[in-house]
Scaffold this active site. Sequence first.
Site, PDB file in Angstrom:
ATOM      1  CB  ILE A  62      -0.933  -0.262   0.772  1.00 46.11           C
ATOM      2  CG1 ILE A  62      -1.923  -1.557   1.317  1.00 46.11           C
ATOM      3  CG2 ILE A  62      -1.861   0.956   1.512  1.00 46.11           C
ATOM      4  CD1 ILE A  62      -2.613  -1.151   2.359  1.00 46.11           C
TER       5      ILE A  62
ATOM      6  CE1 TYR B 252      10.005  16.236   3.197  1.00 44.22           C
ATOM      7  CE2 TYR B 252       8.470  16.973   3.475  1.00 44.22           C
ATOM      8  CZ  TYR B 252       9.480  16.654   3.600  1.00 44.22           C
ATOM      9  OH  TYR B 252       9.352  18.056   3.116  1.00 44.22           O
TER      10      TYR B 252
ATOM     11  CE1 TYR C 178      -1.902  -7.091  10.396  1.00 44.72           C
ATOM     12  CE2 TYR C 178      -4.146  -7.874  10.191  1.00 44.72           C
ATOM     13  CZ  TYR C 178      -3.021  -6.697   9.597  1.00 44.72           C
ATOM     14  OH  TYR C 178      -3.384  -5.864   8.702  1.00 44.72           O
TER      15      TYR C 178
ATOM     16  CG  HIS D 105      -2.820 -11.493   0.440  1.00 43.41           C
ATOM     17  ND1 HIS D 105      -1.748 -11.084   0.375  1.00 43.41           N
ATOM     18  CD2 HIS D 105      -3.276 -11.566   1.396  1.00 43.41           C
ATOM     19  CE1 HIS D 105      -1.931  -9.827   1.452  1.00 43.41           C
ATOM     20  NE2 HIS D 105      -2.385 -10.354   1.785  1.00 43.41           N
TER      21      HIS D 105
ATOM     22  CG  PHE E 101      -6.088 -22.741   1.378  1.00 41.55           C
ATOM     23  CD1 PHE E 101      -5.368 -24.171   0.672  1.00 41.55           C
ATOM     24  CD2 PHE E 101      -5.211 -21.321   1.001  1.00 41.55           C
ATOM     25  CE1 PHE E 101      -3.745 -23.477  -0.449  1.00 41.55           C
ATOM     26  CE2 PHE E 101      -3.367 -21.366   0.696  1.00 41.55           C
ATOM     27  CZ  PHE E 101      -3.067 -22.413  -0.103  1.00 41.55           C
TER      28      PHE E 101
ATOM     29  CG  ASP F  30      -8.848 -18.424   5.762  1.00 38.65           C
ATOM     30  OD1 ASP F  30      -8.308 -17.944   5.893  1.00 38.65           O
ATOM     31  OD2 ASP F  30      -8.813 -19.481   4.492  1.00 38.65           O
TER      32      ASP F  30
END
Length: 332
Positions: A16, A31, A141, A186, A204, A280
């Site tokens: 990103i 910056y 996370y 991903h 999956f 998941d």
Amino acid sequence: MNNKKKILITGSAGYIGSCLSAYLEKKFKVYTLDKKKQKNFIKKNKKNFFICNLLNKRKLEKILSLIKPDVIVHLAGKSTVNENIKKNKYYLDNVQATRNIIELMKKLNIKNIIFSSTAAVYAPKKNKIKEIDKLGPISSYGKTKLKVERLLNKNKNIKHVILRFFNVSSCLAKPLVGEFHNPETHLIPISVFKALKGDKINIFGKDYPTKDGTCVRDYIHVKDICIAIHKSINFFKKKQNLTINIGNGKGITNREILLNLKKILKKKINYKFMQKRKGDHPYLICNISKAKRKINWKPKYSKVINILNDEIKWSKYLIKNKFIRKFANVQK
Ligand code: UDP
């Protein structure tokens, strides 16, 4: 010219971050800061690029005092759900790094921060998720991102916009900048890249309680993410804090992604079903009404056909220039 706002992007060498720095370049004085160099396929204005680990507070202080940014867009951090990474590493890179930024903002009188959070802070839900829905991250996370959200909420003298991103995908077409994780985990970049090469895609799980047995996700084009961040920068005029979801507002199954790819590429897509991936959720779909209301944002580029078509351009570029792409095995 000189009145342009100064924006500092942390994590500018990431996915990103690279797209955003290219997108904001003409609009602000941008910056960029990262602990590692930009990947070689992304052209950068080296003059405004700083290499710094956010855990090195002394170096960070020097850089922040030099720039004195009007807004920090804080994208740096461990960004994938990977339970194999030690919990302490998540804590340092996500929580401690942000704590350093906050402390220095207070010391140097820097007022505004945009923080990239995630859908992974929510407890699982079948319907579209609203900001007021139950929080309950299950991954390290998600837990560390939520900790940072709480840290920001506690610091009343700094204004923040927290953006909870859903499945960010695709690339900026002009200039061409996209996703390049190593290894890639991903679905969109993996399936587009493999479909172009004729390789087999692993899907999956096929017995989730969804309409076709595969997981439902909410994919949002990275250009829409850049626009949401641009609008969030303008939101600081209001001198309020804000937490909003940023997603497409529509769910699509893994199998439907492959069907769309087949339609676009006009070729058979080679795939096989594998065991479910740990952690998941069957559904992850975003309610975007608060973002519409508060920052007048809605997705413009996130139709699945558009996401896939742009990702095809990016993948073709990587293939043509012989970039080696590694893919994670079944578990993230
Ligand atoms: N997925 C898959 N094959 C892959 C990568 C992902 O079937 O090679 C599935 C994954 O199990 C999930 C969906 O695609 O159901 C989206 O996964 P991704 O890693 O893209 O995003 P997440 O929602 O996990 O952040």
